[in-house]
Write an enzyme that holds these catalytic residues in place. Sequence first.
Site, PDB file in Angstrom:
ATOM      1  CB  ALA A  52      37.483  28.497  36.640  1.00 58.03           C
ATOM      2  CD  GLN A  93      43.151  32.152  46.461  1.00 56.83           C
ATOM      3  OE1 GLN A  93      43.071  31.984  47.677  1.00 56.83           O
ATOM      4  NE2 GLN A  93      43.493  31.183  45.634  1.00 56.83           N
ATOM      5  NE  ARG A 118      42.742  33.662  41.764  1.00 56.38           N
ATOM      6  CZ  ARG A 118      41.540  34.178  41.833  1.00 56.38           C
ATOM      7  NH1 ARG A 118      41.299  35.398  41.344  1.00 56.38           N
ATOM      8  NH2 ARG A 118      40.539  33.532  42.372  1.00 56.38           N
ATOM      9  CG  ASN A 171      34.614  27.624  44.354  1.00 54.19           C
ATOM     10  OD1 ASN A 171      35.178  28.080  43.347  1.00 54.19           O
ATOM     11  ND2 ASN A 171      34.299  28.392  45.380  1.00 54.19           N
ATOM     12  CE  LYS A 172      41.287  28.319  45.826  1.00 54.81           C
ATOM     13  NZ  LYS A 172      42.429  27.499  45.357  1.00 54.81           N
ATOM     14  CG  ASP A 204      37.952  26.391  40.334  1.00 50.63           C
ATOM     15  OD1 ASP A 204      37.516  26.805  41.420  1.00 50.63           O
ATOM     16  OD2 ASP A 204      38.840  26.968  39.686  1.00 50.63           O
TER      17      ASP A 204
HETATM   18  O1  MRU Z   1      43.129  28.642  42.985  1.00 51.58           O
HETATM   19  P1  MRU Z   1      42.313  29.719  42.349  1.00 51.58           P
HETATM   20  O2  MRU Z   1      42.539  31.069  42.942  1.00 51.58           O
HETATM   21  O3  MRU Z   1      42.450  29.715  40.836  1.00 51.58           O
HETATM   22  O4  MRU Z   1      40.825  29.307  42.681  1.00 51.58           O
HETATM   23  C1  MRU Z   1      39.778  30.127  42.250  1.00 51.58           C
HETATM   24  C2  MRU Z   1      38.437  29.684  42.699  1.00 51.58           C
HETATM   25  O5  MRU Z   1      38.295  28.691  43.370  1.00 51.58           O
HETATM   26  C3  MRU Z   1      37.277  30.477  42.199  1.00 51.58           C
HETATM   27  O6  MRU Z   1      36.245  30.484  43.132  1.00 51.58           O
HETATM   28  C4  MRU Z   1      36.759  29.840  40.904  1.00 51.58           C
HETATM   29  O7  MRU Z   1      37.809  29.661  39.995  1.00 51.58           O
HETATM   30  C5  MRU Z   1      35.694  30.632  40.277  1.00 51.58           C
HETATM   31  S1  MRU Z   1      36.316  32.080  39.498  1.00 51.58           S
HETATM   32  C6  MRU Z   1      35.056  32.892  38.740  1.00 51.58           C
END
Ligand code: MRU
Length: 357
Positions: free
Chosen positions: A48, A194, A46, A245-246, A235
């Site tokens: 991006a 996470q 997981r 983003n998350k 993302d």
């Molecule tokens: O759902 P996830 O764990 O894939 O979400 C990840 C995020 O939101 C990260 O902050 C984003 O992908 C940036 S990763 C460099």
Amino acid sequence: MEVRPVRWDGDALVLIDQTQLPHRYVEVRYTSWQEVAEAIRQMVVRGAPAIGAAAACGLALAALQVRDESMRSFRAEWASAAEALARTRPTAVNLFWAIDRMKRVLETCRTPDEARRRLRAESEAILEEDVQANRAIGRHGQMLIPDGARILTHCNAGALATAGYGTALGVIRAAVEAGKRVRVYADETRPRLQGMQLTAWELVQEGIPVTVITDNMAGMLMCRGEIDAVVVGADRIAANGDVANKVGTYSVAVLARYHAIPFYVAAPISTIDLSVADGSGIPIEERAPEEVTHVGGARIAPEGVQVINPAFDVTPAELVSAIITEVGNALPPYTASLAELVAKRLGEDSGDGGTAG
Ligand code: MRU
């Protein structure tokens, strides 16, 4: 130990199973694109850039799986793998960026054998370039971090979320490499934790001081003057600088603005989607309600309750102090500065040194 969540080992793709951290460090081998698609959906991999890299490798595996030696049927079968991988997660644009990049390679191949070789090489290039981009993000971003900074981050934008080194955590790593003292506050990041499970694990491995907080503690820390900067990943970044983003990132950005704390977004150019004018055009993934109602497999919500589980939110550009990329830091107004950085990156790729800056 250098964390490489997506890597090749012979003809197998090896992923760190991020659903098992921090309790167990397990690597899983994949030899089919179908398994890779499932690993992306289940969030074994997981973040991006890591999702994009894994999909690219999945497409290199697909090329090995297609037995047909006629180029026409090879293309058709491979294209259905590409479509299926594109349906795994909707928000991170790096997934679609990586698939498009692999498609462009296939377009110029004349035989299945050539395609197998060149698609594998392209997936390796994507992995390698991502690590290089993250190191450059680190170099640009660490200049914004003062010595002694107490930095809040949300979710995991570390080595685990990329091909290596990380974006937001890359900035923090680079600040440490530059001799700065930092302390990281990691939001636990419900529902999937996470921050608590991945960001904290990465930083502990490296001896970078980290304090885990629950998501609702950030405002109180900011109010007490205990946070100097926020650094998060992304993302998908729209042309106007709105940042998906998350989920929870938006709340942190609002709090940071109220307390006059800089809010930085670190992301490679592959996360910028100039085809989307603003955040309202970014698809937001809705995930299973069990991620909210359950923790560690145990139900914590009463039966019969309604649940929503949007995996991402959108932070408006006006709350973002700078967007840190591998080709430099974009400042507001983002419509101009992001377009300039994207053109610069395209120029570097085509070898003319760029059209801007
Ligand atoms: O759902 P996830 O764990 O894939 O979400 C990840 C995020 O939101 C990260 O902050 C984003 O992908 C940036 S990763 C460099």
